[in-house]
Motif scaffolding. Structure first.
Motif, PDB file in Angstrom:
ATOM      1  N   GLY A 180       0.852  -1.060   0.112  1.00 45.94           N
ATOM      2  CA  GLY A 180      -0.049  -0.040  -0.026  1.00 45.94           C
ATOM      3  C   GLY A 180       0.633   1.175  -0.226  1.00 45.94           C
ATOM      4  O   GLY A 180       2.010   1.247  -0.243  1.00 45.94           O
ATOM      5  N   THR A 181      -0.027   2.477   0.206  1.00 47.64           N
ATOM      6  CA  THR A 181       0.719   3.776   0.066  1.00 47.64           C
ATOM      7  C   THR A 181       1.312   4.573   1.315  1.00 47.64           C
ATOM      8  O   THR A 181       1.916   5.308   1.313  1.00 47.64           O
ATOM      9  CB  THR A 181      -0.302   4.792  -0.609  1.00 47.64           C
ATOM     10  OG1 THR A 181      -1.422   4.727   0.357  1.00 47.64           O
ATOM     11  CG2 THR A 181      -0.617   4.005  -1.936  1.00 47.64           C
ATOM     12  N   ALA A 182       0.989   3.800   2.536  1.00 48.44           N
ATOM     13  CA  ALA A 182       1.435   4.439   3.843  1.00 48.44           C
ATOM     14  C   ALA A 182       1.085   5.887   3.746  1.00 48.44           C
ATOM     15  O   ALA A 182       1.919   6.618   4.195  1.00 48.44           O
ATOM     16  CB  ALA A 182       2.922   4.259   3.840  1.00 48.44           C
ATOM     17  N   SER A 183      -0.172   6.213   3.801  1.00 47.43           N
ATOM     18  CA  SER A 183      -0.791   7.696   3.242  1.00 47.43           C
ATOM     19  C   SER A 183      -1.458   7.901   4.375  1.00 47.43           C
ATOM     20  O   SER A 183      -2.356   8.794   4.578  1.00 47.43           O
ATOM     21  CB  SER A 183      -1.527   7.744   2.467  1.00 47.43           C
ATOM     22  OG  SER A 183      -2.511   6.923   1.877  1.00 47.43           O
ATOM     23  N   ASP A 184      -1.963   7.072   5.418  1.00 46.82           N
ATOM     24  CA  ASP A 184      -2.949   7.117   6.557  1.00 46.82           C
ATOM     25  C   ASP A 184      -4.289   6.991   6.150  1.00 46.82           C
ATOM     26  O   ASP A 184      -5.371   7.446   6.609  1.00 46.82           O
ATOM     27  CB  ASP A 184      -2.784   8.351   7.400  1.00 46.82           C
ATOM     28  CG  ASP A 184      -1.523   8.397   8.061  1.00 46.82           C
ATOM     29  OD1 ASP A 184      -0.988   7.169   8.622  1.00 46.82           O
ATOM     30  OD2 ASP A 184      -0.866   9.354   8.384  1.00 46.82           O
ATOM     31  N   ASP A 185      -4.508   6.474   4.535  1.00 43.56           N
ATOM     32  CA  ASP A 185      -5.644   6.496   4.102  1.00 43.56           C
ATOM     33  C   ASP A 185      -5.857   5.049   3.411  1.00 43.56           C
ATOM     34  O   ASP A 185      -4.962   4.852   2.285  1.00 43.56           O
ATOM     35  CB  ASP A 185      -6.129   7.687   3.045  1.00 43.56           C
ATOM     36  CG  ASP A 185      -7.253   7.647   2.636  1.00 43.56           C
ATOM     37  OD1 ASP A 185      -8.109   6.732   2.945  1.00 43.56           O
ATOM     38  OD2 ASP A 185      -7.557   8.429   1.717  1.00 43.56           O
ATOM     39  N   HIS A 186      -6.344   3.896   3.765  1.00 43.00           N
ATOM     40  CA  HIS A 186      -6.439   2.918   3.420  1.00 43.00           C
ATOM     41  C   HIS A 186      -7.158   2.769   1.938  1.00 43.00           C
ATOM     42  O   HIS A 186      -7.060   1.561   1.254  1.00 43.00           O
ATOM     43  CB  HIS A 186      -7.174   1.870   4.313  1.00 43.00           C
ATOM     44  CG  HIS A 186      -8.515   1.958   4.766  1.00 43.00           C
ATOM     45  ND1 HIS A 186      -9.515   1.657   3.908  1.00 43.00           N
ATOM     46  CD2 HIS A 186      -9.135   2.686   5.782  1.00 43.00           C
ATOM     47  CE1 HIS A 186     -10.616   2.134   4.379  1.00 43.00           C
ATOM     48  NE2 HIS A 186     -10.470   2.487   5.517  1.00 43.00           N
ATOM     49  N   SER A 187      -7.981   3.869   1.838  1.00 43.25           N
ATOM     50  CA  SER A 187      -8.683   3.670   0.424  1.00 43.25           C
ATOM     51  C   SER A 187      -8.075   3.774  -0.790  1.00 43.25           C
ATOM     52  O   SER A 187      -8.525   3.572  -1.746  1.00 43.25           O
ATOM     53  CB  SER A 187      -9.962   4.776   0.482  1.00 43.25           C
ATOM     54  OG  SER A 187      -9.226   6.250   0.276  1.00 43.25           O
ATOM     55  N   ASP A 188      -6.565   4.415  -0.680  1.00 45.01           N
ATOM     56  CA  ASP A 188      -5.783   4.228  -1.889  1.00 45.01           C
ATOM     57  C   ASP A 188      -4.764   3.159  -1.722  1.00 45.01           C
ATOM     58  O   ASP A 188      -3.846   3.412  -2.446  1.00 45.01           O
ATOM     59  CB  ASP A 188      -5.051   5.541  -1.745  1.00 45.01           C
ATOM     60  CG  ASP A 188      -4.269   6.042  -0.805  1.00 45.01           C
ATOM     61  OD1 ASP A 188      -4.099   5.144   0.223  1.00 45.01           O
ATOM     62  OD2 ASP A 188      -3.768   7.049  -0.739  1.00 45.01           O
ATOM     63  N   ASP A 189      -4.946   2.227  -1.107  1.00 46.71           N
ATOM     64  CA  ASP A 189      -3.955   1.049  -0.863  1.00 46.71           C
ATOM     65  C   ASP A 189      -3.864   0.568  -2.233  1.00 46.71           C
ATOM     66  O   ASP A 189      -2.862  -0.112  -2.641  1.00 46.71           O
ATOM     67  CB  ASP A 189      -4.332   0.058   0.166  1.00 46.71           C
ATOM     68  CG  ASP A 189      -3.759   0.552   1.482  1.00 46.71           C
ATOM     69  OD1 ASP A 189      -2.878   1.437   1.587  1.00 46.71           O
ATOM     70  OD2 ASP A 189      -4.227  -0.003   2.677  1.00 46.71           O
ATOM     71  N   PHE A 190      -4.965   0.168  -3.050  1.00 48.69           N
ATOM     72  CA  PHE A 190      -4.936  -0.641  -4.185  1.00 48.69           C
ATOM     73  C   PHE A 190      -4.606  -0.020  -5.205  1.00 48.69           C
ATOM     74  O   PHE A 190      -5.499   0.254  -6.321  1.00 48.69           O
ATOM     75  CB  PHE A 190      -6.231  -1.602  -4.186  1.00 48.69           C
ATOM     76  CG  PHE A 190      -6.419  -2.472  -3.001  1.00 48.69           C
ATOM     77  CD1 PHE A 190      -5.556  -3.406  -2.850  1.00 48.69           C
ATOM     78  CD2 PHE A 190      -7.203  -2.040  -1.981  1.00 48.69           C
ATOM     79  CE1 PHE A 190      -5.788  -4.382  -1.820  1.00 48.69           C
ATOM     80  CE2 PHE A 190      -7.506  -3.065  -1.063  1.00 48.69           C
ATOM     81  CZ  PHE A 190      -6.606  -4.223  -0.807  1.00 48.69           C
ATOM     82  N   THR A 191      -3.484   0.768  -5.247  1.00 44.09           N
ATOM     83  CA  THR A 191      -2.853   1.782  -6.445  1.00 44.09           C
ATOM     84  C   THR A 191      -2.032   0.746  -7.265  1.00 44.09           C
ATOM     85  O   THR A 191      -1.212   0.165  -6.928  1.00 44.09           O
ATOM     86  CB  THR A 191      -2.227   2.873  -5.817  1.00 44.09           C
ATOM     87  OG1 THR A 191      -3.369   3.640  -4.813  1.00 44.09           O
ATOM     88  CG2 THR A 191      -1.824   3.850  -6.856  1.00 44.09           C
ATOM     89  N   LYS A 192      -2.239   1.047  -8.666  1.00 42.03           N
ATOM     90  CA  LYS A 192      -1.445   0.393  -9.522  1.00 42.03           C
ATOM     91  C   LYS A 192       0.074   1.072  -9.716  1.00 42.03           C
ATOM     92  O   LYS A 192       0.290   2.163  -9.228  1.00 42.03           O
ATOM     93  CB  LYS A 192      -2.016   0.097 -10.991  1.00 42.03           C
ATOM     94  CG  LYS A 192      -3.010  -0.503 -11.029  1.00 42.03           C
ATOM     95  CD  LYS A 192      -3.879  -0.721 -12.398  1.00 42.03           C
ATOM     96  CE  LYS A 192      -4.145   0.739 -12.965  1.00 42.03           C
ATOM     97  NZ  LYS A 192      -4.946   0.257 -14.416  1.00 42.03           N
ATOM     98  N   ARG A 193       0.838   0.536 -10.347  1.00 41.28           N
ATOM     99  CA  ARG A 193       2.188   0.950 -10.473  1.00 41.28           C
ATOM    100  C   ARG A 193       2.270   2.561 -11.128  1.00 41.28           C
ATOM    101  O   ARG A 193       3.150   3.284 -11.221  1.00 41.28           O
ATOM    102  CB  ARG A 193       3.151   0.045 -10.980  1.00 41.28           C
ATOM    103  CG  ARG A 193       2.961  -0.543 -12.607  1.00 41.28           C
ATOM    104  CD  ARG A 193       4.184  -1.224 -12.900  1.00 41.28           C
ATOM    105  NE  ARG A 193       4.683  -2.492 -12.353  1.00 41.28           N
ATOM    106  CZ  ARG A 193       5.874  -2.805 -12.037  1.00 41.28           C
ATOM    107  NH1 ARG A 193       6.723  -2.181 -12.592  1.00 41.28           N
ATOM    108  NH2 ARG A 193       5.861  -3.899 -11.522  1.00 41.28           N
ATOM    109  N   ASP A 194       1.059   2.581 -12.097  1.00 43.80           N
ATOM    110  CA  ASP A 194       1.068   3.861 -12.759  1.00 43.80           C
ATOM    111  C   ASP A 194       0.538   4.963 -12.015  1.00 43.80           C
ATOM    112  O   ASP A 194       0.188   5.918 -12.524  1.00 43.80           O
ATOM    113  CB  ASP A 194       0.452   3.660 -14.185  1.00 43.80           C
ATOM    114  CG  ASP A 194      -1.030   3.229 -14.001  1.00 43.80           C
ATOM    115  OD1 ASP A 194      -1.522   3.225 -12.955  1.00 43.80           O
ATOM    116  OD2 ASP A 194      -1.761   3.119 -15.198  1.00 43.80           O
TER     117      ASP A 194
END
Length: 256
Positions: A180-194
């Motif tokens: 994931g993104t370590a952004s404190d927001d789990h909604s953006d964890d499933f982000t692709k490499r682009d």
């Protein structure tokens, strides 16, 4: 908190100048400790994933995958890849590689009874340490504060590992991949490499399969080096020449 050191009169090193410092007591140093929220990700068992922002999922594919990919504004580079293989009727992690700046460590437990640990690129930087505990647990501490923990397991004919990653604050909001993104927001964890959100779980997983030329287990000789940098562990406000206060950022985790 205060730290005070004392030089023992025992001269175990045999240094002829040691007597100069016998019994010398260094003045106390005040340490102000600032606790920050560290980021923790794990991939365990067959395997289940807990992202840095506490999303949970399972992934049963057999391949090489990017677990963590991160960069910092100071020029830090982090890549952690895993290899998964058949483990009974599921899949398991059997190898992990961590590249932090130019330091590369590979722990391979695939179809093995003992792990093979290699440092294939060059001598590790000062401060990067590989530590073994109990014969089945390994820690890789990088010189910039990343911690990789690997716990080995054997079950019948299968060997596998549990993997945990502890991130320093430099990488917060600067990561992608299966953790994931370590952004404190789990909604953006499933982000692709682009950088775009995945439309399905399969799209997310496929995006983070290791691509040709970037495999740390196979292509490490061709992966370009990046400039080393000196990590700044603290920023002291103003002139502190007359104030023996050291501002320290600590990340703590039970069991380490």
């Amino acid at each position: 908190m205060a730290i005070q050191t004392y030089v023992s009169p025992t001269n175990s090193l045999g240094n002829e100048y040691f007597e100069i410092f016998m019994g010398y007591v260094v003045d106390p140093i005040r340490v102000s400790v600032v606790n920050v929220d560290h980021k923790y990700c794990s991939s365990y068992s067959d395997p289940h994933y807990r992202t840095f922002d506490r999303s949970y999922y399972s992934m049963m594919h057999h391949d090489y995958f990017v677990l963590v990919r991160g960069n910092t504004k100071k020029g830090g580079r982090l890549e952690i890849q895993t290899a998964t293989s058949i483990c009974s009727d599921v899949s398991c992690n059997c190898a992990v590689a961590i590249l932090e700046q130019n330091d590369l460590v590979i722990i391979d437990f695939c179809q093995r009874t003992t792990p093979r640990i290699t440092v294939p690129r060059r001598k590790l930087s000062s401060g990067t340490v590989i530590h073994e505990q109990y014969g089945y647990r390994y820690y890789v501490y990088t010189h910039t504060g990343v911690l990789l923990e690997v716990t080995l397991h054997s079950r019948g004919d299968y060997s596998y590992m549990d993997i945990s990653v502890l991130l320093p604050s430099d990488y917060h909001n600067n990561t992608m991949a299966l953790c994931g993104t370590a952004s404190d927001d789990h909604s953006d964890d499933f982000t692709k490499r682009d950088g775009t959100p995945a439309q399905s779980f399969e799209e997310f997983v496929d995006s983070w399969r290791v691509q040709e030329g970037e495999n740390l287990f196979i292509d490490h000789a061709s992966i370009p080096e990046v400039p080393d940098y000196d990590k700044v562990y603290c920023n002291c406000p103003g002139d502190v020449s007359d104030d023996p206060t050291i501002f320290v950022t600590l990340a703590w985790r039970r069991g380490l």
